[in-house]
Design an enzyme around this catalytic site. Structure first.
Site, PDB file in Angstrom:
ATOM      1  N   SER A  85      13.869  64.333   0.187  1.00  0.00           N
ATOM      2  CA  SER A  85      13.042  65.492  -0.118  1.00  0.00           C
ATOM      3  C   SER A  85      13.079  65.853  -1.601  1.00  0.00           C
ATOM      4  O   SER A  85      12.839  64.994  -2.436  1.00  0.00           O
ATOM      5  CB  SER A  85      13.503  66.648   0.775  1.00  0.00           C
ATOM      6  N   HIS A  95      10.988  65.668   9.139  1.00  0.00           N
ATOM      7  CA  HIS A  95      11.514  65.651   7.769  1.00  0.00           C
ATOM      8  C   HIS A  95      13.040  65.735   7.824  1.00  0.00           C
ATOM      9  O   HIS A  95      13.594  66.812   8.081  1.00  0.00           O
ATOM     10  CB  HIS A  95      10.927  66.884   7.061  1.00  0.00           C
TER      11      HIS A  95
END
Ligand code: GTR
Length: 421
Positions: free
Chosen positions: A261, A402
């Site tokens: 990320s 994610h």
């Protein structure tokens, strides 16, 4: 009249611009755009050799990304000293050597310290190493009781037991599922991690952390072309690599920069700015990382700069809702890593990070890998879910959200075995 002007201006202040309110998740609404050719100079000259790429193409691109996207370092800042805070040759039930090494930096009468937690496979003399930041402290990546809890500032988070911006025992091991420590060690790799908040706190204030050491008199925030947080975190990885070069227990020529990320954006920038990294992994890095900005799919330049104004340099704001004006795109960031092995990974449920945009960037960057005779992502058709493509440039899209999973690590290890080791 005055009232009218006031009403109109307060409307613009109170209402987010349409670009911020409408996130595009529809492939049909991706604007058509020309992909900047990584093998054309800014003057439109063709780059046909490695020599030209390294002398002209690569430096001018790096320069552009520095001045306009991530920001440049005001000046260099090297390790002042390091201290082995703790060491155990029988850690993790005898599987690993553990070291906790504190790096100290000094400038302008100020000091910065951060600690690298290092696990090395016990029976390998000089192991290759994955190096990556963690979000909530070194003690969150393992249940190992000996891992020191950082006293650096942290964002409050109830589920991690973080109150008053202070990390606590409560979150020990809480992120262990994201770090396949045993798999990594069994495969003959070391793992090094750092709490990113020790290098630069993740907040829109540059009052502490590494920025603080390099201010000129009276300065309290970076200049428009100076480093944002991502560049500061990348710098921290680069300095960790400096330390590794002095550590006889690992192979500093085989350090792979890893990040998830915002920290995947960070590992990419670290790999782009320092060619000593032997390989780079971007796990779900999205906008400002591996994803193509001009697609405006999921998170956009405008939305990232408004939610996280401190991540990039201020100059990047000129491209808010104006991606078409960018003379570059993120595939050229990936190309800066060539010819070194690069892994870009996405997750199906992570549409915010634009998996297709990440895949395409890996594909478009491959042109530069071809100059070196390396294979990249040769097709424009995305592979099926959980069917990785492993070449010098690798890509997978996995099921799920994610996150970082064992599946991701299994693939990173397999790719590293073939292309880095
Ligand atoms: C999100 C941000 C992404 C990504 C992510 C993270 O909120 O919009 O760009 O970086 O945070 O780092 O977890």
């Amino acid at each position: 009249m005055k009232l009218l002007i006031c009403l109109i201006s307060s409307f613009f202040i109170l209402c987010p611009s349409p670009m911020l309110s409408q996130t595009n998740y529809d492939e049909n609404r991706v604007p058509s755009f020309e992909v900047p050719d990584p093998l054309l100079t800014f003057n439109g000259k063709k780059i046909e050799s490695v020599k030209k790429w390294e002398k002209v193409g690569r430096p001018e691109l790096l320069h552009f990304f520095k001045d306009n996207i991530y920001g440049k370092l005001p000046k260099s800042l090297k390790i002042d000293s390091y201290t082995i805070l703790e060491q155990d040759n029988n850690a993790l039930n005898g599987k690993a050597k553990r070291k906790q090494v504190e790096l100290t930096f000094k400038n302008n009468g100020k000091t910065l310290r951060y600690t690298i937690l290092l696990y090395l496979p016990k029976n390998i003399e000089k192991a290759p190493v994955f190096l990556g930041y963690n979000f909530y402290g070194n003690h969150t990546i393992t249940d190992d009781k000996a891992v020191i809890i950082s006293s650096a500032w942290a964002n409050n988070n109830e589920s991690f037991g973080i109150e008053n911006n202070t990390l606590t025992e409560e979150s020990r091991g809480k992120r262990a599922y994201r770090w396949a420590v045993e798999k990594i060690l069994d495969a003959g790799y070391g793992l090094a991690t750092i709490y990113y908040g020790e290098v630069a706190p993740d907040k829109n204030a540059f009052s502490d952390g590494t920025h603080n050491l390099l201010y000129q008199r009276g300065q309290n925030k970076p200049k428009p072309d100076e480093w944002g947080s991502i560049a500061a975190w990348s710098w921290g990885m680069v300095r960790a690599l400096d330390y590794f070069e002095q550590d006889p227990n690992l192979d500093a020529s085989k350090v792979i920069a890893f990040g998830h990320s915002r920290l995947g954006k960070t590992s990419l920038w670290a790999g782009a700015t320092d060619t000593r990294f032997a390989g780079v992994i971007s796990n779900d890095s999205g906008c400002g990382g591996a994803a193509m900005s001009k697609r405006k799919f999921g998170e956009t330049v405008g939305s990232i700069n408004s939610s996280f104004p401190h991540w990039f340099c201020d100059n990047f704001n000129q491209y808010n809702d104006n991606e078409e004006a960018l003379p570059v795109d993120q595939h050229q960031l990936l190309a800066l890593i060539a010819p070194r092995p690069l892994y870009v990974a996405s997750a199906v449920e992570d549409q915010w990070a634009d998996p297709r945009g990440e895949f395409l960037a890996a594909h478009y960057a491959s042109k530069v890998y071809h100059l070196y005779g390396k294979k990249g992502i040769e097709t424009m058709d995305m592979p099926k879910v959980n069917e990785p493509i492993h070449n010098t440039v690798s890509y997978h899209i996995r099921t799920g959200k994610h996150d970082v999973t064992d599946y991701d690590w299994e693939n990173y290890i397999e790719w590293a075995n073939t292309f880095v080791k």
